[in-house]
Design an enzyme around this catalytic site. Sequence first.
Site, PDB file in Angstrom:
ATOM      1  N   PRO A  12     -15.786  22.754   0.532  1.00 63.66           N
ATOM      2  CA  PRO A  12     -14.480  22.908   1.196  1.00 63.66           C
ATOM      3  C   PRO A  12     -14.393  22.033   2.443  1.00 63.66           C
ATOM      4  O   PRO A  12     -15.335  21.986   3.232  1.00 63.66           O
ATOM      5  CB  PRO A  12     -14.469  24.392   1.595  1.00 63.66           C
ATOM      6  CG  PRO A  12     -15.913  24.786   1.686  1.00 63.66           C
ATOM      7  CD  PRO A  12     -16.616  23.967   0.651  1.00 63.66           C
ATOM      8  N   MET A  13     -13.282  21.340   2.606  1.00 64.48           N
ATOM      9  CA  MET A  13     -13.081  20.568   3.835  1.00 64.48           C
ATOM     10  C   MET A  13     -11.613  20.676   4.242  1.00 64.48           C
ATOM     11  O   MET A  13     -10.728  20.142   3.561  1.00 64.48           O
ATOM     12  CB  MET A  13     -13.474  19.099   3.627  1.00 64.48           C
ATOM     13  CG  MET A  13     -14.986  18.891   3.591  1.00 64.48           C
ATOM     14  SD  MET A  13     -15.447  17.173   3.350  1.00 64.48           S
ATOM     15  CE  MET A  13     -15.129  16.979   1.601  1.00 64.48           C
ATOM     16  N   CYS A 105     -17.784  27.958   9.679  1.00 69.67           N
ATOM     17  CA  CYS A 105     -16.967  27.053  10.486  1.00 69.67           C
ATOM     18  C   CYS A 105     -17.413  27.103  11.957  1.00 69.67           C
ATOM     19  O   CYS A 105     -17.499  28.183  12.549  1.00 69.67           O
ATOM     20  CB  CYS A 105     -15.489  27.425  10.368  1.00 69.67           C
ATOM     21  SG  CYS A 105     -14.444  26.321  11.332  1.00 69.67           S
ATOM     22  N   LYS A 147     -20.252  31.171   2.262  1.00 73.64           N
ATOM     23  CA  LYS A 147     -20.847  29.912   2.719  1.00 73.64           C
ATOM     24  C   LYS A 147     -21.152  30.061   4.211  1.00 73.64           C
ATOM     25  O   LYS A 147     -20.302  30.497   4.975  1.00 73.64           O
ATOM     26  CB  LYS A 147     -19.867  28.764   2.480  1.00 73.64           C
ATOM     27  CG  LYS A 147     -20.350  27.399   2.951  1.00 73.64           C
ATOM     28  CD  LYS A 147     -19.440  26.312   2.370  1.00 73.64           C
ATOM     29  CE  LYS A 147     -19.820  24.918   2.813  1.00 73.64           C
ATOM     30  NZ  LYS A 147     -19.447  24.608   4.187  1.00 73.64           N
ATOM     31  N   ASN A 209     -26.347  22.396   0.532  1.00 76.30           N
ATOM     32  CA  ASN A 209     -25.280  21.548   1.075  1.00 76.30           C
ATOM     33  C   ASN A 209     -25.723  20.902   2.384  1.00 76.30           C
ATOM     34  O   ASN A 209     -26.352  21.536   3.228  1.00 76.30           O
ATOM     35  CB  ASN A 209     -24.020  22.403   1.298  1.00 76.30           C
ATOM     36  CG  ASN A 209     -22.946  21.674   2.102  1.00 76.30           C
ATOM     37  OD1 ASN A 209     -22.611  22.085   3.201  1.00 76.30           O
ATOM     38  ND2 ASN A 209     -22.425  20.598   1.568  1.00 76.30           N
ATOM     39  N   GLY A 210     -25.356  19.657   2.497  1.00 76.69           N
ATOM     40  CA  GLY A 210     -25.612  18.907   3.731  1.00 76.69           C
ATOM     41  C   GLY A 210     -26.192  17.539   3.435  1.00 76.69           C
ATOM     42  O   GLY A 210     -27.297  17.440   2.889  1.00 76.69           O
ATOM     43  N   ASP A 211     -25.396  16.507   3.740  1.00 78.16           N
ATOM     44  CA  ASP A 211     -25.879  15.118   3.664  1.00 78.16           C
ATOM     45  C   ASP A 211     -26.272  14.669   2.263  1.00 78.16           C
ATOM     46  O   ASP A 211     -27.219  13.879   2.120  1.00 78.16           O
ATOM     47  CB  ASP A 211     -27.089  14.919   4.589  1.00 78.16           C
ATOM     48  CG  ASP A 211     -26.717  15.014   6.055  1.00 78.16           C
ATOM     49  OD1 ASP A 211     -25.517  14.995   6.365  1.00 78.16           O
ATOM     50  OD2 ASP A 211     -27.645  15.119   6.888  1.00 78.16           O
ATOM     51  N   GLY A 232     -19.808  17.253   0.431  1.00 78.31           N
ATOM     52  CA  GLY A 232     -18.682  17.201   1.355  1.00 78.31           C
ATOM     53  C   GLY A 232     -18.298  15.778   1.683  1.00 78.31           C
ATOM     54  O   GLY A 232     -17.711  15.065   0.862  1.00 78.31           O
ATOM     55  N   ARG A 233     -18.682  15.329   2.870  1.00 74.32           N
ATOM     56  CA  ARG A 233     -18.171  14.068   3.399  1.00 74.32           C
ATOM     57  C   ARG A 233     -18.434  12.852   2.522  1.00 74.32           C
ATOM     58  O   ARG A 233     -17.611  11.943   2.470  1.00 74.32           O
ATOM     59  CB  ARG A 233     -18.733  13.845   4.808  1.00 74.32           C
ATOM     60  CG  ARG A 233     -18.150  14.824   5.819  1.00 74.32           C
ATOM     61  CD  ARG A 233     -18.978  14.905   7.057  1.00 74.32           C
ATOM     62  NE  ARG A 233     -20.326  15.379   6.757  1.00 74.32           N
ATOM     63  CZ  ARG A 233     -21.317  15.407   7.608  1.00 74.32           C
ATOM     64  NH1 ARG A 233     -21.127  14.974   8.831  1.00 74.32           N
ATOM     65  NH2 ARG A 233     -22.500  15.872   7.247  1.00 74.32           N
TER      66      ARG A 233
END
Length: 324
Positions: A12-13, A105, A147, A209-211, A232-233
């Site tokens: 989610p973003m 968040c 999350k 999740n992450g990178d 994500g990104r």
Amino acid sequence: MPNNTIQYSLAPMAGFTDAAFRRICGSFGADYAVSEMISAVALTRDDRKTAELAKITPGEPPVVLQIFGHEPEVMARAAEMLLSGDYRGCSYAAPPAGIDINMGCPVKKIVSNGEGSALMLDPDRAARIMTAVREVCERHGVPASVKFRLGWDSEISPAFARRMAEAGAQKITLHCRTREQMYAPSADPTAAARAVEAIRDTGVPLVGNGDIASRGDAQVYLDGGCREVAIGRAALGDPWLFRRLKNPAEPEDVRPPLDEVKRLVIAFVADVVREKGEERGVHESRSRAAYFIRGMRGSAALRDRLNHAETLEEFSHAVEAWEA
Ligand SMILES: Cc1cc2nc3c(=O)[nH]c(=O)nc-3n(C[C@H](O)[C@H](O)[C@H](O)COP(=O)(O)O)c2cc1C
């Protein structure tokens, strides 16, 4: 989908994982996508803009709707409204695939309300929210997930994951940074392995999740026992990543041809405009299109032209005329 199949989801973003972007990621193989975060309070107060965030349109992969808030009753009511479709402006091409709770968040405005990652400081409240939302999801036959991050300023995720699993979470996504770390330094995938260990006997799957920007990055999480990974990104300008992650035969060091990038950007912006109207769609698309062209030759000049485009036609012409 059998349980042992690795799933690759779009994380989610807020401001990014709207219907148009979820559709693109689905077309490249994202198994499901999580919506932008939806305020439980605003939804229950009949806020029109909030209802828009929950829209699910044709051609999307399965969509999990993510809610945030700090009151168990309000969170449960929001989950009920989303799953029953009982709110003004509801528009689903397919029913929501689940409800995810945001406990990660880091934004000040959110945590100062005791929401998002602030819930990691109050595990009792977090557990009550989890249980209340799970009960609603259970009635509707969809999974309830959560999350969160490693912790507020230190790693408590193994114990917190266990608490959430016991409170009813059917899936847990761990963003491997603390709240204090916000989005840097690098995520620590070894923390995901520690959380996996803590919930192993519960059978609840952990999503790393992450990178994650390559098969190697994803593999570190999978080797640590994650059953899924969320991107994500890295997907923002590179939705092709899902195809590469799922297909070991795809080379990782070859960029898609320029024509394909152009086609995708134009189709994406047209889609955003269809969903949100021309003025808002074009304005929002300026910064989002920049992700697709980042690092390519002539991208600065194109960005500048896009920033002056007011209509879909001007936007499309600028992209078509771009010579990278
Ligand atoms: C612009 C932006 C918006 C985000 N919005 C949300 C959100 O609404 N809900 C959520 O749980 N996480 C949100 N995140 C966090 C991402 O889901 C993800 O956990 C984080 O970016 C780390 O993954 P990545 O390194 O693959 O980007 C957001 C991240 C970014 C960069």
